[in-house]
Design a protein around this motif. Sequence first.
Motif, PDB file in Angstrom:
ATOM      1  N   LEU A  63       0.833  -1.201   0.000  1.00  0.00           N
ATOM      2  CA  LEU A  63       0.000   0.000   0.000  1.00  0.00           C
ATOM      3  C   LEU A  63       0.869   1.253   0.000  1.00  0.00           C
ATOM      4  O   LEU A  63       0.582   2.222  -0.714  1.00  0.00           O
ATOM      5  CB  LEU A  63      -0.931  -0.006   1.212  1.00  0.00           C
ATOM      6  N   VAL A  64       1.922   1.248   0.804  1.00  0.00           N
ATOM      7  CA  VAL A  64       2.843   2.392   0.833  1.00  0.00           C
ATOM      8  C   VAL A  64       3.484   2.572  -0.535  1.00  0.00           C
ATOM      9  O   VAL A  64       3.572   3.686  -1.071  1.00  0.00           O
ATOM     10  CB  VAL A  64       3.926   2.190   1.913  1.00  0.00           C
ATOM     11  N   HIS A  65       3.890   1.459  -1.128  1.00  0.00           N
ATOM     12  CA  HIS A  65       4.571   1.493  -2.428  1.00  0.00           C
ATOM     13  C   HIS A  65       3.636   1.973  -3.532  1.00  0.00           C
ATOM     14  O   HIS A  65       3.980   2.860  -4.327  1.00  0.00           O
ATOM     15  CB  HIS A  65       5.111   0.089  -2.743  1.00  0.00           C
ATOM     16  N   VAL A  66       2.408   1.417  -3.571  1.00  0.00           N
ATOM     17  CA  VAL A  66       1.500   1.727  -4.679  1.00  0.00           C
ATOM     18  C   VAL A  66       1.034   3.183  -4.635  1.00  0.00           C
ATOM     19  O   VAL A  66       0.759   3.787  -5.679  1.00  0.00           O
ATOM     20  CB  VAL A  66       0.283   0.766  -4.663  1.00  0.00           C
ATOM     21  N   SER A  67       0.937   3.759  -3.447  1.00  0.00           N
ATOM     22  CA  SER A  67       0.498   5.155  -3.358  1.00  0.00           C
ATOM     23  C   SER A  67       1.504   6.095  -4.005  1.00  0.00           C
ATOM     24  O   SER A  67       1.145   7.188  -4.444  1.00  0.00           O
ATOM     25  CB  SER A  67       0.269   5.550  -1.896  1.00  0.00           C
ATOM     26  N   LYS A  68       2.755   5.662  -4.080  1.00  0.00           N
ATOM     27  CA  LYS A  68       3.781   6.461  -4.749  1.00  0.00           C
ATOM     28  C   LYS A  68       3.837   6.145  -6.242  1.00  0.00           C
ATOM     29  O   LYS A  68       4.058   7.038  -7.063  1.00  0.00           O
ATOM     30  CB  LYS A  68       5.146   6.203  -4.095  1.00  0.00           C
ATOM     31  N   VAL A  69       3.613   4.888  -6.591  1.00  0.00           N
ATOM     32  CA  VAL A  69       3.712   4.454  -7.988  1.00  0.00           C
ATOM     33  C   VAL A  69       2.571   4.996  -8.833  1.00  0.00           C
ATOM     34  O   VAL A  69       2.762   5.442  -9.967  1.00  0.00           O
ATOM     35  CB  VAL A  69       3.741   2.911  -8.069  1.00  0.00           C
ATOM     36  N   LEU A  70       1.344   4.977  -8.280  1.00  0.00           N
ATOM     37  CA  LEU A  70       0.158   5.284  -9.076  1.00  0.00           C
ATOM     38  C   LEU A  70      -0.443   6.664  -8.817  1.00  0.00           C
ATOM     39  O   LEU A  70      -1.474   7.006  -9.387  1.00  0.00           O
ATOM     40  CB  LEU A  70      -0.935   4.229  -8.822  1.00  0.00           C
ATOM     41  N   GLU A  71       0.179   7.470  -7.974  1.00  0.00           N
ATOM     42  CA  GLU A  71      -0.440   8.735  -7.575  1.00  0.00           C
ATOM     43  C   GLU A  71      -0.650   9.704  -8.736  1.00  0.00           C
ATOM     44  O   GLU A  71      -1.495  10.591  -8.668  1.00  0.00           O
ATOM     45  CB  GLU A  71       0.385   9.403  -6.476  1.00  0.00           C
ATOM     46  N   GLY A  72       0.072   9.523  -9.831  1.00  0.00           N
ATOM     47  CA  GLY A  72      -0.064  10.443 -10.954  1.00  0.00           C
ATOM     48  C   GLY A  72      -1.103  10.029 -11.983  1.00  0.00           C
ATOM     49  O   GLY A  72      -1.313  10.737 -12.972  1.00  0.00           O
ATOM     50  N   ILE A  73      -1.790   8.910 -11.766  1.00  0.00           N
ATOM     51  CA  ILE A  73      -2.785   8.429 -12.734  1.00  0.00           C
ATOM     52  C   ILE A  73      -4.143   9.002 -12.348  1.00  0.00           C
ATOM     53  O   ILE A  73      -4.723   8.635 -11.320  1.00  0.00           O
ATOM     54  CB  ILE A  73      -2.825   6.890 -12.769  1.00  0.00           C
TER      55      ILE A  73
END
Length: 342
Positions: free
Chosen positions: A282-292
């Motif tokens: 969850l921590v990782h994905v919030s950084k990976v996908l925040e620009g979509i």
Amino acid sequence: MTNQTLSLTLLPDNAQRLSNLCGRLNEHIQQIETDLALTIRQRGNKFQLSGTESAIAYGSHILESLYMATENGNLLNPNTVHLVLQEIKGSDPNESHVDIAETTSSLIIKAPRASIKPRSKHQKQYVKGIRDHDINFGIGPAGTGKTFLAVACAVEALVKEKVDRLLLVRPAVEAGEKLGFLPGDLTQKIDPYLRPLYDALYEMLGFEKVSRLIEKNIIEVAPLAYMRGRTLNNSFIILDESQNTTSAQMKMFLTRIGFGSTAVITGDITQIDLPKGTRSGLVHVSKVLEGISEISFTYFNAKDVVRHKLVQKIVQAYGEFDRNSVSQLTSQDSSQINERDN
């Protein structure tokens, strides 16, 4: 800040409604005073509020909203007052009064046994996000309504036949305890981990209906580890406690979503139970996908807590303690670096 005073008259002058508003032994008034650091004096339907400008604005807003709610004979209680306090404190105090008996019709979630109203600004943002996006993240502390509102939206979508089935998914990670061997079939083994989701379903659909839908596989219990290889079309999928997924598991889950499906991923990054050194998905994905832009992220905080008022204080206390701990560690590191440099 300088204290100010405001006189407020509630109309019509109705003794029964005023008694309902004030509560037993004035407990509702005292609750508002304590929460807003406000002094309220009452004589009949006339109230005098003393405090800061913002406290007075919120206090008058709350009194007017609560009094309006008594018009149809709604009996107020401390829990109702607490929820209204949270709702109004999260809004502009200068807006027109909040009608707690109703809200914007587009935000009310309709379930067979209840109509659910998002309370805080972030809850409203969350519900709107779920309705407008296929993939949604609700991230924040316990008690903010993340899971309950997700289940409510799922039930609404199922009843309106927007989806064919509901999937309840959760990683089977023990919260700091070793539970040992769990007897039974797959559903029975995973049931304890999904109890919050079941409780919300029972409240909205009833025990018998939920049981029938599970038997027909319209509501499906799916351990996260068993999701690999599937494609989920026309489904409403809830991944709860997602802070306990690894980065690989989160990627695997998100790539299962097919056509006509909605996914809601909830979690609290302050309560990660993964083995030490394992990065939370969850921590990782919030950084990976925040620009979509097609993916909705809603971040809750202590102000959104809608459980017992002590839960909000507990969340705030832990947050403050953690911030102070980080600050102290940073100071210690700086001191050690200076010592080495000297």
